[in-house]
Design a protein around this motif. Structure first.
Motif, PDB file in Angstrom:
ATOM      1  N   GLY A  79       2.495   6.811  -3.471  1.00 24.54           N
ATOM      2  CA  GLY A  79       3.775   7.375  -3.061  1.00 24.54           C
ATOM      3  C   GLY A  79       4.212   7.008  -1.663  1.00 24.54           C
ATOM      4  O   GLY A  79       5.298   7.394  -1.228  1.00 24.54           O
ATOM      5  N   ARG A  80       3.377   6.243  -0.960  1.00 24.74           N
ATOM      6  CA  ARG A  80       3.701   5.859   0.421  1.00 24.74           C
ATOM      7  C   ARG A  80       4.000   4.373   0.505  1.00 24.74           C
ATOM      8  O   ARG A  80       3.331   3.551  -0.124  1.00 24.74           O
ATOM      9  CB  ARG A  80       2.505   6.194   1.332  1.00 24.74           C
ATOM     10  CG  ARG A  80       2.731   5.905   2.805  1.00 24.74           C
ATOM     11  CD  ARG A  80       1.553   6.408   3.627  1.00 24.74           C
ATOM     12  NE  ARG A  80       0.318   5.706   3.270  1.00 24.74           N
ATOM     13  CZ  ARG A  80      -0.081   4.569   3.836  1.00 24.74           C
ATOM     14  NH1 ARG A  80       0.656   3.992   4.783  1.00 24.74           N
ATOM     15  NH2 ARG A  80      -1.204   4.005   3.471  1.00 24.74           N
ATOM     16  N   SER A  81       5.029   4.008   1.270  1.00 30.41           N
ATOM     17  CA  SER A  81       5.406   2.610   1.416  1.00 30.41           C
ATOM     18  C   SER A  81       4.369   1.875   2.268  1.00 30.41           C
ATOM     19  O   SER A  81       4.077   2.287   3.395  1.00 30.41           O
ATOM     20  CB  SER A  81       6.787   2.489   2.075  1.00 30.41           C
ATOM     21  OG  SER A  81       7.130   1.129   2.263  1.00 30.41           O
ATOM     22  N   VAL A  82       3.819   0.775   1.707  1.00 32.35           N
ATOM     23  CA  VAL A  82       2.813   0.000   2.443  1.00 32.35           C
ATOM     24  C   VAL A  82       3.286  -1.420   2.738  1.00 32.35           C
ATOM     25  O   VAL A  82       2.623  -2.158   3.480  1.00 32.35           O
ATOM     26  CB  VAL A  82       1.471  -0.045   1.676  1.00 32.35           C
ATOM     27  CG1 VAL A  82       0.834   1.331   1.634  1.00 32.35           C
ATOM     28  CG2 VAL A  82       1.652  -0.604   0.264  1.00 32.35           C
ATOM     29  N   GLU A 128       9.762  -3.364  -2.146  1.00 33.85           N
ATOM     30  CA  GLU A 128       8.878  -2.415  -1.479  1.00 33.85           C
ATOM     31  C   GLU A 128       7.672  -2.146  -2.363  1.00 33.85           C
ATOM     32  O   GLU A 128       7.796  -2.017  -3.587  1.00 33.85           O
ATOM     33  CB  GLU A 128       9.643  -1.116  -1.212  1.00 33.85           C
ATOM     34  CG  GLU A 128       8.864  -0.066  -0.451  1.00 33.85           C
ATOM     35  CD  GLU A 128       9.709   1.174  -0.178  1.00 33.85           C
ATOM     36  OE1 GLU A 128       9.411   1.885   0.800  1.00 33.85           O
ATOM     37  OE2 GLU A 128      10.657   1.423  -0.945  1.00 33.85           O
ATOM     38  N   LEU A 150       4.749   0.574  -3.100  1.00 39.16           N
ATOM     39  CA  LEU A 150       4.379   1.971  -2.897  1.00 39.16           C
ATOM     40  C   LEU A 150       2.945   2.170  -3.376  1.00 39.16           C
ATOM     41  O   LEU A 150       2.592   1.764  -4.484  1.00 39.16           O
ATOM     42  CB  LEU A 150       5.323   2.900  -3.658  1.00 39.16           C
ATOM     43  CG  LEU A 150       6.814   2.779  -3.291  1.00 39.16           C
ATOM     44  CD1 LEU A 150       7.662   3.577  -4.259  1.00 39.16           C
ATOM     45  CD2 LEU A 150       7.053   3.242  -1.865  1.00 39.16           C
ATOM     46  N   ARG A 151       2.135   2.796  -2.550  1.00 38.02           N
ATOM     47  CA  ARG A 151       0.737   3.085  -2.883  1.00 38.02           C
ATOM     48  C   ARG A 151       0.494   4.570  -2.644  1.00 38.02           C
ATOM     49  O   ARG A 151       0.608   5.042  -1.514  1.00 38.02           O
ATOM     50  CB  ARG A 151      -0.192   2.229  -2.028  1.00 38.02           C
ATOM     51  CG  ARG A 151      -1.680   2.452  -2.261  1.00 38.02           C
ATOM     52  CD  ARG A 151      -2.485   1.407  -1.516  1.00 38.02           C
ATOM     53  NE  ARG A 151      -2.250   0.069  -2.054  1.00 38.02           N
ATOM     54  CZ  ARG A 151      -2.559  -1.063  -1.412  1.00 38.02           C
ATOM     55  NH1 ARG A 151      -3.100  -1.003  -0.192  1.00 38.02           N
ATOM     56  NH2 ARG A 151      -2.316  -2.229  -1.977  1.00 38.02           N
TER      57      ARG A 151
END
Length: 294
Positions: free
Chosen positions: A138-141, A133, A135-136
């Motif tokens: 804190g959000r999964s991209v 995974e 994370l950018r």
């Protein structure tokens, strides 16, 4: 003899005359055994003469097939494994490629060996997969699976990248290098082997971390438990790229976090009776071969 495999799907490398001939020969062989034969949709689109056989998507194969036969090389097996892993369909490989670490049945022996497997004379071997995974902020991209490896590399830039490596939230080091290979035991005989990584037997519960051309010569490959959580954070100013089994990729930005863990899914490989991992290595890697003389 009765068989537990009643619905068998064939998956092959696209746009290959050798695959076309082999897929049709195997399909006819399976039909002679009174089995339901499906040909994967993409495979069927590149083969003439498949009108007599049902065509199915990967989703249909995953939901209903009892067995999937992959005709091609290791790349074809990797692609199929990633597509079908969540369904738990057992896979058999017929090798039309070069090395064939995963597709271990030769083209010339295909019908005999498949017949043995259909009669119940086989060994089953689970292969661990990786869950990856990005994370950018804190959000999964991005999220995907890998059977061989997850590889961070410098992409198109002509210099090293820099990243922080943490394992289970413990900082390990900051590394300057061309990148890092995170490899399963299955992938230990692939790219990781070329980068001087260790060969891990498929039954080893480990993940290999193999640096790519590290600036510090003391940065060595490390094998960690496959229960570990691996975090690689790309440091500015450079961007980079991450590859999954050499088949999918994602462009990383400075500050992105790549998180790799063992996937809950595993690939079920079926081998012909008498299969030996060490015999396979001996053959593929030419161990015990006599020296060449000019």
């Amino acid at each position: 003899m009765d068989t537990q495999f009643r619905k068998v799907a064939l998956v092959g490398k696209y746009q290959s005359p050798d695959v076309e001939e082999s897929v049709l020969a195997i399909a006819r062989f399976l039909r002679e055994r009174e089995l339901t034969v499906w040909i994967e949709q993409g495979t069927a689109s590149s083969i003439s003469g498949v009108a007599d056989f049902a065509v199915a998507t990967h989703e249909q194969i995953g939901g209903e097939a009892d067995l999937a036969v992959v005709v091609g090389g290791d790349g074809s097996m990797l692609n199929t494994a990633r597509r079908l892993a969540e369904y738990g369909v057992p896979l058999v490989g017929v090798n039309l490629g070069r090395l064939g670490f995963l597709t271990d049945i030769s083209r010339s022996d295909a019908q005999q060996r498949l017949g043995e497997i259909l009669d119940g004379r086989y060994t089953e071997e689970p292969r661990v997969m990786l869950d990856a995974e990005v994370l950018r902020g804190g959000r999964s991209v991005f999220h995907t699976l890998a059977l061989n490896d997850v590889v961070v590399n410098k992409g198109e830039i002509g210099r090293m990248i820099e990243f922080d490596l943490s394992i289970d939230d413990e900082f390990v080091y900051t590394q300057r290098s061309d990148g890092m290979i995170v490899s399963t035991p299955t992938g230990s005989t692939a790219y990781a082997l070329s980068a001087n990584g260790p060969i891990l037997h498929p039954s080893v519960d480990g993940i290999a971390l193999v640096p790519l051309c590290p600036h510090a010569l003391t940065a060595r490959p490390v094998t960690i438990p496959d229960s570990s959580r691996i975090d690689i954070v790309l440091l500015p100013p450079n961007d980079a790229r991450v590859h999954f089994d050499g088949q999918a990729r994602f462009d990383l930005r400075a500050g992105d976090r790549l998180r790799v863990t063992r996937s809950p899914h595993a690939v079920r490989l079926l081998h012909p009776y008498g299969y030996s991992y060490f015999a396979m290595l001996r053959q593929k890697l030419h161990w015990s071969a006599p020296p060449r003389h000019n």
